[in-house]
Design an enzyme around this catalytic site. Structure first.
Site, mmCIF file in Angstrom:
data_model
loop_
_atom_site.group_PDB
_atom_site.id
_atom_site.type_symbol
_atom_site.label_atom_id
_atom_site.label_comp_id
_atom_site.label_asym_id
_atom_site.label_seq_id
_atom_site.Cartn_x
_atom_site.Cartn_y
_atom_site.Cartn_z
ATOM 1 N N ASP A 9 1.204 -1.178 0.353
ATOM 2 C CA ASP A 9 0.111 0.157 0.323
ATOM 3 C C ASP A 9 0.750 1.284 -0.066
ATOM 4 O O ASP A 9 2.225 1.059 0.533
ATOM 5 C CB ASP A 9 -0.929 -0.116 1.352
ATOM 6 C CG ASP A 9 -0.925 1.215 1.293
ATOM 7 O OD1 ASP A 9 -2.060 1.405 0.601
ATOM 8 O OD2 ASP A 9 -1.394 1.643 2.553
ATOM 9 N N ASP A 11 -0.106 4.891 0.678
ATOM 10 C CA ASP A 11 0.136 6.299 2.250
ATOM 11 C C ASP A 11 -0.856 5.592 3.303
ATOM 12 O O ASP A 11 -1.601 4.963 3.827
ATOM 13 C CB ASP A 11 -1.726 7.102 1.330
ATOM 14 C CG ASP A 11 -1.269 7.934 0.075
ATOM 15 O OD1 ASP A 11 -0.972 8.251 0.401
ATOM 16 O OD2 ASP A 11 -2.630 7.237 -0.613
HETATM 17 C C1 XBP Z 1 -5.929 6.246 0.715
HETATM 18 C C2 XBP Z 1 -6.160 6.961 -0.178
HETATM 19 C C3 XBP Z 1 -6.435 8.092 -1.302
HETATM 20 C C4 XBP Z 1 -5.523 9.149 -0.757
HETATM 21 C C5 XBP Z 1 -5.918 9.942 -1.872
HETATM 22 O O1 XBP Z 1 -5.709 4.617 0.583
HETATM 23 O O2 XBP Z 1 -7.263 6.678 0.850
HETATM 24 O O3 XBP Z 1 -7.995 8.622 -1.189
HETATM 25 O O4 XBP Z 1 -6.416 9.653 0.807
HETATM 26 O O5 XBP Z 1 -5.689 10.156 -2.766
HETATM 27 P P1 XBP Z 1 -5.072 3.793 0.772
HETATM 28 P P2 XBP Z 1 -6.388 10.541 -3.740
HETATM 29 O O6 XBP Z 1 -3.259 3.581 1.799
HETATM 30 O O7 XBP Z 1 -5.531 2.698 1.228
HETATM 31 O O8 XBP Z 1 -4.771 3.221 -0.351
HETATM 32 O O9 XBP Z 1 -6.831 12.070 -3.328
HETATM 33 O O10 XBP Z 1 -5.169 10.291 -5.527
HETATM 34 O O11 XBP Z 1 -7.637 9.124 -4.366
HETATM 35 MG MG MG Z 2 -2.788 2.793 2.912
#
Ligand code: XBP
Ligand code: MG
Length: 251
Positions: A9, A11
């Site tokens: 993953d 973020d």
């Molecule tokens: C990540 C997210 C993303 C970011 C924003 O979740 O939820 O939506 O916060 O990115 P994970 P975008 O770590 O579970 O993948 O604005 O580009 O959608």
């Molecule tokens: Mg995440």
């Protein structure tokens, strides 16, 4: 079967991008659109229940702005606002704003040296991933990953397992060949739903999530001389995560 690939993953897992990265970029975009919406640190924690930036904006309007008079072209406006947010976010990353989390660079380098294949499975926009890899990890880091599964390539975002299935299909591997790395409950639901054993490294926003079913729940991956905190799981006597430990967990 021997471990063949690691799927990460982005973020919260590779880097702590949400509070000081995505959140700030959303607010800059709102301002650019003449809106007085302001997502403070606490509110953003609630909004993280929904993955995906466009989906998160819609969720905010629906549940927190009940009196908002939605324009007829609201979906198009959200799409434009989100493009603006991506521009702000990638600009922030290009300034080297957000470092990768402890142990991430070391573990990726060890994985490459041991011949493990690498992939990414994330709900964030592809441009955000390439910017983070380039500016926070290494100039050529995007090339370290055989597959970058990101954003809208699957309609059902996490907690749906689709993004992991997509990544594994591209690699021609099954869940028994891989391990997943996540930081959140939605992420874990997605990876477990795809049948993947999953390691969790928490952050401030996810510390109280339910991580039932994870291989281990850690503060971070740790480094030699800088042990990670262990909330659950068996580190087999080690103080940080390395490839031999991942192979033992995978057995
Ligand atoms: C990540 C997210 C993303 C970011 C924003 O979740 O939820 O939506 O916060 O990115 P994970 P975008 O770590 O579970 O993948 O604005 O580009 O959608
Ligand atoms: Mg995440």
């Amino acid at each position: 079967m021997a471990l063949q690939a690691l799927i990460f993953d982005v973020d919260g897992t590779l880097a702590d991008t949400e509070r000081d990265g995505h959140r700030v970029a959303f607010n800059l975009a709102f301002r650019e659109f003449g809106l007085n919406w302001d997502w403070n640190v606490e509110l953003y924690g609630k909004l993280l229940a929904v993955t995906g930036g466009k989906e998160r904006i819609r969720f905010f309007v629906e549940y927190f702005l009940k009196d908002y008079d939605m324009p007829a072209d609201f979906d198009a406006m959200v799409a434009e606002m989100h493009k603006t947010k991506t521009r702000h976010y990638t600009e922030m990353l290009s300034g080297g704003l957000i470092p990768v989390r402890p142990g991430v660079k070391r573990l990726l380098e060890e994985a490459r040296q041991s011949g493990l294949r690498l992939a990414i499975a994330t709900t964030t926009t592809p441009d955000n991933v390439t910017a983070l890899l380039k500016y926070s990890l290494a100039e050529d880091a995007a090339d370290w990953f055989e597959v970058i599964a990101a954003g809208d390539i699957v309609p059902a975002k996490k907690p749906a397992p689709d993004i992991y299935f997509w990544a594994m299909e591209k690699m021609n591997l099954g869940p028994a060949d891989c391990l997943a790395f996540e930081d959140s409950e939605n992420g874990l639901k997605s990876s477990l739903g795809a049948g993947l054993k999953t390691l969790i490294t928490i952050n401030d926003y996810t510390a109280d999530h339910d991580f039932e079913g994870a291989l281990a729940v850690l503060s971070d991956l740790g480094e030699p001389g800088n042990a990670c905190q262990v909330f659950s799981g068996d580190m087999r006597g080690r103080s940080y995560v390395d490839i031999p430990l991942l192979r033992q967990w995978h057995e």
